[in-house]
Design a protein around this motif. Structure first.
Motif, PDB file in Angstrom:
ATOM      1  N   LEU A  60      30.271  28.324  46.642  1.00  0.00           N
ATOM      2  CA  LEU A  60      31.096  29.228  47.439  1.00  0.00           C
ATOM      3  C   LEU A  60      30.594  30.666  47.293  1.00  0.00           C
ATOM      4  N   ALA A  61      30.225  31.029  46.077  1.00  0.00           N
ATOM      5  CA  ALA A  61      29.690  32.377  45.861  1.00  0.00           C
ATOM      6  C   ALA A  61      28.398  32.578  46.647  1.00  0.00           C
ATOM      7  N   ALA A  62      27.535  31.541  46.660  1.00  0.00           N
ATOM      8  CA  ALA A  62      26.281  31.625  47.407  1.00  0.00           C
ATOM      9  C   ALA A  62      26.538  31.736  48.895  1.00  0.00           C
ATOM     10  N   GLU A  63      27.510  30.971  49.388  1.00  0.00           N
ATOM     11  CA  GLU A  63      27.858  31.003  50.808  1.00  0.00           C
ATOM     12  C   GLU A  63      28.301  32.392  51.241  1.00  0.00           C
ATOM     13  N   LEU A  64      29.060  33.065  50.362  1.00  0.00           N
ATOM     14  CA  LEU A  64      29.611  34.378  50.692  1.00  0.00           C
ATOM     15  C   LEU A  64      28.676  35.525  50.318  1.00  0.00           C
ATOM     16  N   GLY A  65      27.666  35.210  49.511  1.00  0.00           N
ATOM     17  CA  GLY A  65      26.773  36.265  49.051  1.00  0.00           C
ATOM     18  C   GLY A  65      27.429  37.190  48.054  1.00  0.00           C
ATOM     19  N   VAL A  66      28.319  36.631  47.225  1.00  0.00           N
ATOM     20  CA  VAL A  66      28.983  37.424  46.193  1.00  0.00           C
ATOM     21  C   VAL A  66      28.738  36.755  44.839  1.00  0.00           C
ATOM     22  N   SER A  67      29.136  37.390  43.780  1.00  0.00           N
ATOM     23  CA  SER A  67      28.966  36.820  42.449  1.00  0.00           C
ATOM     24  C   SER A  67      30.037  35.775  42.171  1.00  0.00           C
ATOM     25  N   ARG A  68      29.753  34.912  41.231  1.00  0.00           N
ATOM     26  CA  ARG A  68      30.747  33.920  40.825  1.00  0.00           C
ATOM     27  C   ARG A  68      31.979  34.598  40.208  1.00  0.00           C
ATOM     28  N   THR A  69      31.763  35.727  39.563  1.00  0.00           N
ATOM     29  CA  THR A  69      32.891  36.474  39.002  1.00  0.00           C
ATOM     30  C   THR A  69      33.841  36.930  40.104  1.00  0.00           C
ATOM     31  N   THR A  70      33.288  37.314  41.240  1.00  0.00           N
ATOM     32  CA  THR A  70      34.129  37.743  42.359  1.00  0.00           C
ATOM     33  C   THR A  70      35.004  36.595  42.847  1.00  0.00           C
ATOM     34  N   VAL A  71      34.411  35.410  42.979  1.00  0.00           N
ATOM     35  CA  VAL A  71      35.192  34.246  43.404  1.00  0.00           C
ATOM     36  C   VAL A  71      36.270  33.938  42.375  1.00  0.00           C
ATOM     37  N   SER A  72      35.911  33.966  41.097  1.00  0.00           N
ATOM     38  CA  SER A  72      36.879  33.689  40.039  1.00  0.00           C
ATOM     39  C   SER A  72      38.022  34.697  40.059  1.00  0.00           C
ATOM     40  N   ASN A  73      37.680  35.969  40.269  1.00  0.00           N
ATOM     41  CA  ASN A  73      38.723  37.000  40.301  1.00  0.00           C
ATOM     42  C   ASN A  73      39.687  36.820  41.460  1.00  0.00           C
ATOM     43  N   ALA A  74      39.211  36.237  42.556  1.00  0.00           N
ATOM     44  CA  ALA A  74      40.093  36.011  43.700  1.00  0.00           C
ATOM     45  C   ALA A  74      41.270  35.125  43.311  1.00  0.00           C
ATOM     46  N   ASP A 125      43.913  41.518  41.344  1.00  0.00           N
ATOM     47  CA  ASP A 125      43.983  42.973  41.373  1.00  0.00           C
ATOM     48  C   ASP A 125      42.600  43.618  41.268  1.00  0.00           C
ATOM     49  N   GLN A 126      41.586  42.832  40.892  1.00  0.00           N
ATOM     50  CA  GLN A 126      40.225  43.350  40.767  1.00  0.00           C
ATOM     51  C   GLN A 126      39.483  43.389  42.101  1.00  0.00           C
ATOM     52  N   LEU A 127      40.070  42.799  43.150  1.00  0.00           N
ATOM     53  CA  LEU A 127      39.412  42.745  44.467  1.00  0.00           C
ATOM     54  C   LEU A 127      40.232  43.496  45.499  1.00  0.00           C
ATOM     55  N   SER A 128      39.550  43.972  46.522  1.00  0.00           N
ATOM     56  CA  SER A 128      40.265  44.535  47.662  1.00  0.00           C
ATOM     57  C   SER A 128      40.940  43.398  48.424  1.00  0.00           C
ATOM     58  N   ALA A 129      42.003  43.705  49.121  1.00  0.00           N
ATOM     59  CA  ALA A 129      42.725  42.671  49.861  1.00  0.00           C
ATOM     60  C   ALA A 129      41.843  41.978  50.895  1.00  0.00           C
ATOM     61  N   PRO A 130      40.998  42.715  51.668  1.00  0.00           N
ATOM     62  CA  PRO A 130      40.131  42.030  52.644  1.00  0.00           C
ATOM     63  C   PRO A 130      39.126  41.096  51.984  1.00  0.00           C
ATOM     64  N   LEU A 131      38.541  41.523  50.857  1.00  0.00           N
ATOM     65  CA  LEU A 131      37.555  40.673  50.198  1.00  0.00           C
ATOM     66  C   LEU A 131      38.211  39.415  49.647  1.00  0.00           C
ATOM     67  N   ARG A 132      39.366  39.560  49.054  1.00  0.00           N
ATOM     68  CA  ARG A 132      40.052  38.369  48.519  1.00  0.00           C
ATOM     69  C   ARG A 132      40.419  37.414  49.655  1.00  0.00           C
TER      70      ARG A 132
END
Length: 367
Positions: A16-30, A35-42
């Protein structure tokens, strides 16, 4: 001819992280730290997860990693249904659930039989702490809870367990107030219906040996309060008949009242150590054609909605508040080392089920 299409494997955190081009930490934080992500990114992460079939982080793996289960365990040494049919337990459970809800925690009921010593359910419960609801002093499941390296809060009983938080009421003082109300009305011939006093089924009179070996402190304190109040007007405690029931239900109270009044027809007041037993006693009185309180006074203890509806004189305790406080004591414990003991107030509620003793001529005429 084409064969069946291959089944698409569920997405993983990495894919999923690869599909979105984000880090795995970003997916986990969602999921775990929104609170670590912006509402649009989450929102973008969650929408992609839904589209690709990603179920979210594995809760088992997460609990192993964080060593947190995200749930409070409620030890209930009764059948599971007891928590939903006993009014005192239901009020307490509501308050505890509210505390868990406000803290974002789950609630796991751990019901175990008072007749069995198998403590497997306690050992296997995936919880961060336990609330123990009203168990006897020597209960093996409670002892198993104390073996777990997690915080524990006791509601009602046992009392005075070293290093363990507790919330309860002054049962002795509450019953003393009720006893003084009855003696003030003129009652001297009193009988008692009580909940189970110790291990083992004793459906019948509680003799001196049974009373000396009580392992349910709440019942011990309530009986002591009644004893103290009767002693103030010279009533010998040894002359007060006490009928015990293992099951806690209106049916048990009805049956116990029949046994008590059948053996002691001179009694003018039936003191029950719970509203549930008192409701059964009221049913027996109605079936027998007795007027309450003209022929017999009946009282309870707890302050349940049904007791209030039928006009039961009782000792009210804050059932919902007790559950809420127990939950907050557990969930907000922090690094506190010393145990806390919280004693909530009771209040005597005088209603229509209590009145002066019947006239002697009414008794001798067979009512």
């Amino acid at each position: 001819m084409s064969g069946p299409s291959p089944t698409r494997r569920p997405a993983t955190l990495a894919s999923l992280a690869a599909e979105l081009g984000v880090s795995r930490t970003t997916v986990s934080n969602a999921y775990n730290r929104p609170d670590q992500l912006s509402a649009p990114l989450r929102a973008r992460v969650l929408e992609a997860a839904r589209r690709l079939g990603y179920p979210g982080p594995d809760p088992v793996a997460r609990s192993l990693r964080t060593r947190k289960a995200g749930a409070v365990g409620l030890l209930l040494t009764e059948a599971l249904s007891y928590a939903f049919r006993d009014p005192a337990a239901t009020g307490f459970l509501e308050g505890l659930a509210l505390a868990c809800e406000q803290a974002g925690q789950g609630l796991l009921l751990v019901p175990v039989s008072p007749d069995h010593v198998d403590v497997t359910a306690v050992h296997q419960a995936g919880v961060d702490g336990f609330v123990v609801y009203s168990v006897r002093e020597d209960d093996p499941h409670f002892l198993a809870v104390l073996e777990r390296p997690v915080p524990t809060v006791v509601c009602d009983q046992p009392m005075n367990v070293e290093g363990v938080d507790r919330v309860g009421v002054d049962d002795r003082a509450g019953m003393l107030a009720l006893a003084r109300h009855l003696t003030g009305l003129g009652h001297r011939r009193v009988g008692v219906l009580c909940m189970r006093l110790a291990a083992g089924h004793n459906d019948g009179p509680a003799d001196a040996e049974r009373l000396a070996s009580i392992t349910y402190p709440v019942q011990r304190e309530r009986l002591a309060g009644l004893r103290d109040g009767l002693a103030e007007v010279g009533v010998d405690w040894e002359t007060v008949p006490i009928i015990e029931r293992f099951e806690h239900s209106p049916e048990a109270g009805q049956d116990a009242a029949a046994e008590l009044l059948g053996a002691h027809p001179d009694i003018t007041a039936v003191v029950c150590t719970s509203d549930v037993l008192a409701l059964g006693a009221l049913k027996h009185a109605a079936d027998r054609g007795l007027k309450v309180p003209d022929d017999i006074t009946i009282t309870g203890f707890d302050g349940t909605p049904e007791g209030e509806r039928v006009g039961l004189t009782t000792v009210e305790q804050p059932l919902r508040e007790k559950g809420r406080v127990a939950g907050e004591m557990l969930l907000e414990r922090g690094d506190r080392n010393k145990p806390r003991h919280v004693l909530l107030p009771t209040e005597l509620a005088v209603r229509t089920s209590s009145g002066p003793p019947r006239r002697e001529e009414r008794f001798f005429s067979g009512w």
